[in-house]
Scaffold this active site. Structure first.
Site, PDB file in Angstrom:
ATOM      1  N   ARG A 253     -35.927  37.786  32.351  1.00 50.08           N
ATOM      2  CA  ARG A 253     -36.012  38.816  33.393  1.00 50.08           C
ATOM      3  C   ARG A 253     -36.318  40.166  32.771  1.00 50.08           C
ATOM      4  O   ARG A 253     -35.874  40.480  31.668  1.00 50.08           O
ATOM      5  CB  ARG A 253     -34.668  38.886  34.136  1.00 50.08           C
ATOM      6  CG  ARG A 253     -34.712  39.718  35.424  1.00 50.08           C
ATOM      7  CD  ARG A 253     -35.450  38.958  36.522  1.00 50.08           C
ATOM      8  NE  ARG A 253     -35.177  39.513  37.831  1.00 50.08           N
ATOM      9  CZ  ARG A 253     -35.970  40.354  38.492  1.00 50.08           C
ATOM     10  NH1 ARG A 253     -37.083  40.777  37.941  1.00 50.08           N
ATOM     11  NH2 ARG A 253     -35.667  40.769  39.706  1.00 50.08           N
TER      12      ARG A 253
ATOM     13  N   THR B 294     -43.433  36.873  43.725  1.00 49.29           N
ATOM     14  CA  THR B 294     -42.947  35.834  42.815  1.00 49.29           C
ATOM     15  C   THR B 294     -43.676  34.514  43.050  1.00 49.29           C
ATOM     16  O   THR B 294     -44.293  34.290  44.098  1.00 49.29           O
ATOM     17  CB  THR B 294     -41.419  35.584  42.892  1.00 49.29           C
ATOM     18  OG1 THR B 294     -41.093  34.848  44.066  1.00 49.29           O
ATOM     19  CG2 THR B 294     -40.638  36.869  42.852  1.00 49.29           C
TER      20      THR B 294
END
Length: 375
Positions: free
Chosen positions: A70, A358
């Protein structure tokens, strides 16, 4: 052929990943190829300039691993990042364009870590499909055309305006062959030199200059932020569900907790008696999801900085209590957060929402290794 599986959001990415598997590549090898192709053909959803979470199941050891790639916040930002000058919260819509919200890219180093542990083909070879497509071009898909047409910000920046739109300012039509020689050169650098070139060389300089020099919302990203980035391996979050063992990403992702909460909230319901896609089935699952999202808004955060009561949130007795809030056939006026630790909290409600951002892909290789990655 029946020993391999790839599913992704774009046929060119799936096809490239499948070819890697059939050339003897592992699930992780295929994931690297899929990610680089998606960077080109699905730029609205992911890319090597972003981050990712990956679950990997080892077919030999039967171990589940969680890779955290991340993005991280620049070191120079503080609690005022998303506040107006008067201290009030800024509009999310106003904060997205430009460099203000940009984090340190994590996906390349995460994939490199996974490749060192589970790769079989050479790192360099895995970039060839995306490099070829970037040089030769790919046809604009209906989805990409739609999202380019709707985007209010791409035209504000010279590079994205020149790439995604015709000289008259219209989004390139469906089927238009779009080439990206600059991305091809970037991928060649990473392929030939390894991941460090992205974090410590000219590419890192270019990223920093673009973020800090953005015409709209310049950001605070530094070269030190990028060079110091390291992916993390975490313990996958697993829980029994009926006859299955369900595993997901732990924090800082909220996905593993939310999915397990939803499943275990309705675990005692006779789901086999409900007809899929009927109002009764949708009602039960949606109400469980609303409760999970309320807990998500209240408790889920980056566990490196915040204490997250993960085990309490997925505990059997807690979710049995949460199920009592659901009346089949009815809709809660508001879905409240729970109190798994029985202590004072600030309650929040949150309704699920979906935005076109995403991407997710799943891979199974011939050795039974299974990979699920959200990027």
């Amino acid at each position: 052929p029946n020993k391999h599986m790839v599913t992704s959001a774009h046929p060119l990415a799936s096809d490239a990943g499948l070819k890697i598997l059939r050339a003897g590549g592992s699930a992780v090898d295929a994931a690297i190829t899929i990610q680089t192709v998606l960077t080109l053909v699905e730029p609205q959803s992911s890319g090597i300039g972003g981050g990712a979470f990956m679950l990997h199941y080892d077919g030999d050891t039967r171990q589940m691993e969680a890779y955290d790639g991340r993005e991280t916040a620049p070191a120079a930002v503080d609690a005022t990042l998303f506040l107006n000058q008067d201290g009030t919260p800024a509009s999310k819509r106003d904060m997205i364009p430009g460099g203000h919200s940009a984090g340190v890219p994590g996906v390349i180093r995460m994939l490199a870590l996974a490749h060192r542990e589970h790769g079989t083909l050479p790192w360099k070879d895995l970039f060839a499909p995306a490099i070829s497509l970037a040089q030769e071009g790919f046809p604009i898909s209906p989805r990409l055309h739609l999202l380019m047409s709707r985007d209010k910000d791409l035209r504000k920046f010279p590079t994205s305006r020149a790439y995604f739109f015709s000289p008259d300012g219209e989004a390139w039509p469906v089927g238009h062959v779009l080439k990206n020689p600059a991305l091809a050169e970037t991928l060649k650098l990473i392929a030939n030199n390894g991941p460090s070139i992205f974090y410590e060389g000219a590419l890192a300089d270019a990223i920093v200059n673009t973020v800090t020099g953005a015409a709209i919302n310049p950001g605070k990203l530094s070269k030190q932020d990028i060079s110091s980035y390291q992916p993390k391996k975490r313990n996958a979050l697993c829980s029994p569900y009926r006859i299955w063992r369900v595993c997901g990403m732990p924090p800082p992702s909220s996905g593993g907790v939310a999915v397990i909460q939803i499943l275990k909230t309705i675990e005692r319901d006779a789901m086999s008696e409900l007809v899929p896609e009927t109002p009764a089935a949708a009602n039960l699952i949606a109400e469980a999801a609303r409760l999970a999202y309320a807990d998500r808004a209240t408790y889920l955060a980056d566990s490196d900085f915040v204490e997250v009561p993960v085990r309490a949130l997925v505990a059997e007795d807690y979710l049995v209590r949460r199920r009592r809030l659901i009346t089949p056939g009815a809709v809660m006026s508001a879905a409240p957060a729970g109190n798994p630790l029985n202590q004072p909290i600030v309650y929040r409600t949150a309704e699920p929402s979906e935005v076109p951002a995403t991407t997710h892909y799943s891979v199974v290789d011939r050795d039974g290794n299974v990979l699920a990655m959200t990027s």
